[in-house]
Design a protein around this motif. Sequence first.
Motif, PDB file in Angstrom:
ATOM      1  N   UNK A  52       5.890  16.699   2.053  1.00  0.00           N
ATOM      2  CA  UNK A  52       4.696  16.385   1.239  1.00  0.00           C
ATOM      3  C   UNK A  52       3.479  16.154   2.132  1.00  0.00           C
ATOM      4  N   UNK A  53       2.386  16.872   1.839  1.00  0.00           N
ATOM      5  CA  UNK A  53       1.176  16.623   2.631  1.00  0.00           C
ATOM      6  C   UNK A  53       0.650  15.210   2.371  1.00  0.00           C
ATOM      7  N   UNK A  54      -0.008  14.651   3.369  1.00  0.00           N
ATOM      8  CA  UNK A  54      -0.530  13.280   3.231  1.00  0.00           C
ATOM      9  C   UNK A  54      -1.465  13.155   2.030  1.00  0.00           C
ATOM     10  N   UNK A  55      -2.189  14.263   1.735  1.00  0.00           N
ATOM     11  CA  UNK A  55      -3.119  14.223   0.590  1.00  0.00           C
ATOM     12  C   UNK A  55      -2.375  13.906  -0.707  1.00  0.00           C
ATOM     13  N   UNK A  56      -1.179  14.520  -0.837  1.00  0.00           N
ATOM     14  CA  UNK A  56      -0.391  14.283  -2.059  1.00  0.00           C
ATOM     15  C   UNK A  56       0.140  12.847  -2.078  1.00  0.00           C
ATOM     16  N   UNK A  57       0.508  12.347  -0.900  1.00  0.00           N
ATOM     17  CA  UNK A  57       0.995  10.954  -0.840  1.00  0.00           C
ATOM     18  C   UNK A  57      -0.143   9.980  -1.148  1.00  0.00           C
ATOM     19  N   UNK A  58      -1.358  10.367  -0.758  1.00  0.00           N
ATOM     20  CA  UNK A  58      -2.522   9.536  -1.125  1.00  0.00           C
ATOM     21  C   UNK A  58      -2.674   9.507  -2.641  1.00  0.00           C
ATOM     22  N   UNK A  59      -2.477  10.668  -3.269  1.00  0.00           N
ATOM     23  CA  UNK A  59      -2.597  10.730  -4.750  1.00  0.00           C
ATOM     24  C   UNK A  59      -1.519   9.876  -5.407  1.00  0.00           C
ATOM     25  N   UNK A  94       0.889  -1.162   0.000  1.00  0.00           N
ATOM     26  CA  UNK A  94       0.000   0.000   0.000  1.00  0.00           C
ATOM     27  C   UNK A  94       0.930   1.216   0.000  1.00  0.00           C
ATOM     28  N   UNK A  95       1.115   1.795  -1.177  1.00  0.00           N
ATOM     29  CA  UNK A  95       2.161   2.811  -1.337  1.00  0.00           C
ATOM     30  C   UNK A  95       1.904   4.039  -0.460  1.00  0.00           C
ATOM     31  N   UNK A  96       0.662   4.522  -0.394  1.00  0.00           N
ATOM     32  CA  UNK A  96       0.386   5.722   0.410  1.00  0.00           C
ATOM     33  C   UNK A  96       0.763   5.450   1.872  1.00  0.00           C
ATOM     34  N   UNK A  97       0.337   4.299   2.390  1.00  0.00           N
ATOM     35  CA  UNK A  97       0.625   3.979   3.797  1.00  0.00           C
ATOM     36  C   UNK A  97       2.133   3.839   4.007  1.00  0.00           C
ATOM     37  N   UNK A  98       2.812   3.204   3.045  1.00  0.00           N
ATOM     38  CA  UNK A  98       4.259   2.991   3.200  1.00  0.00           C
ATOM     39  C   UNK A  98       5.009   4.319   3.187  1.00  0.00           C
TER      40      UNK A  98
END
Length: 391
Positions: free
Chosen positions: A306-313, A259-263
């Motif tokens: 990086x904001x978490x929102x961007x990492x989610x994207x 799960x890339x965002x979580x990682x």
Amino acid sequence: MEHVDLAILGAGAAGLFCAGSAVAQGRRVLVLDHASKPAEKIRISGGGRCNFTNLASEPSRFISANPRFCASALARFTPTQFVDLVDRAGIAWHEKTLGQLFCDGKATQITGMLLQRMGGAELRLGCGVNGVSHAGDRFQIATDAAQLSAASVVVATGGKSIPKMGATGIGYEIAQGFGLRCHDTDPGLVPMTFAEQDLALCKPLAGVSVEARIRHGKASFQDALLFTHRGISGPVILQISSFWKPGETLTVDLAPAVDIAAALKAQKGVAGRIAAATALAKFLPERLAQAIAAELGLGAARLADQPNKLLDRLGKRVNQWQLRPVGTEGYRTAEVTLGGVDTRDLDARTMQARKVPGLHFIGECVDVTGWLGGYNFQWAWASADAAGRAA
Ligand code: FDA
């Protein structure tokens, strides 16, 4: 006019195997093909090493409007039985992955084995078949050379894939001429073509390979995905192409195990000073990680910033890439043809047309198409053996 017991139309995988099974029943067999050499597709199959069967050849690995139709023939002629023949012929083989069996040497060894197994059957090459009709209780076959008469006919002329190698689709015409129904055909196991915006990512990555999972409706495959100058290829793309229709979207997971965002969020806390692209490269080939990070404007930016929102994207971009192919390369390069002779009009034990005693259809021209991985040859052997014993 020349008379034979059994005329087999097509000297491909199915036709040659059927001849061997029929000769073993004491039939006088003639095999016709317009090509100058038999089984040209075997020669080029499996990258020249012929993936001649798959140990997991179950009905679930085949696509058909009637998914249970292939069960009977597959149960009566199994991969192990084919392996026995290969062993007896002294052909060395190995299992690659997922039950896929390949020759250690050249694919043409399989053709040699099939020709040997045909024994006294006559193989007539350079002889095109133009049509089949009924003449009393026999069949009349119009060929380039002359009319032939046969008590039984097995149509093994394959599908429409790779016309350059002799594919004609005449099997469907013969079926329809005798009133059998046919499903529309489509290219299967075929490279897909992509829109300009997707090519912009793919082209610079040509040569990069990544293990990917692709989902489309209920179909889901995980295997190698290869970026090329023309788009995306590799076994996972060929597999999903058999399930895709124009206009539909595929969901591609470029890192199925993570799960890339979580990682990335987890890394942010412990190694936030590294660039986002470098962090991503722990899970993807470096060039791919850099290209995806750059696409989202991350370049050399620090992960911690990086904001978490961007990492989610970013995570969504890697784990749920929405890809809409514009088409496929078509029959020109397709390994198989989907659709074909409707199995409702065939007997599953003998491959005989229900309403036309003595007329059989086998192999690729029937509406049974295997996944990538040796399943299509196993269908060719199994359907051929069913018809060869009965015809
Ligand atoms: P096939 O197409 O083999 O034979 C039909 C024959 O009919 C041909 O010899 C043709 O010349 C002849 N014919 C057609 N029209 C005629 C006419 N009008 N008159 C006379 N003769 C006519 N599968 C697999 O399980 N493992 C693998 O490794 C591969 N690899 C692979 C690579 C590539 C590049 C391709 C294109 C395909 C594969 N396949 C494969 C698929 C496999 O080749 C295919 O499923 C079988 O060859 C189908 O066997 P058939 O005998 O039904 O048709």
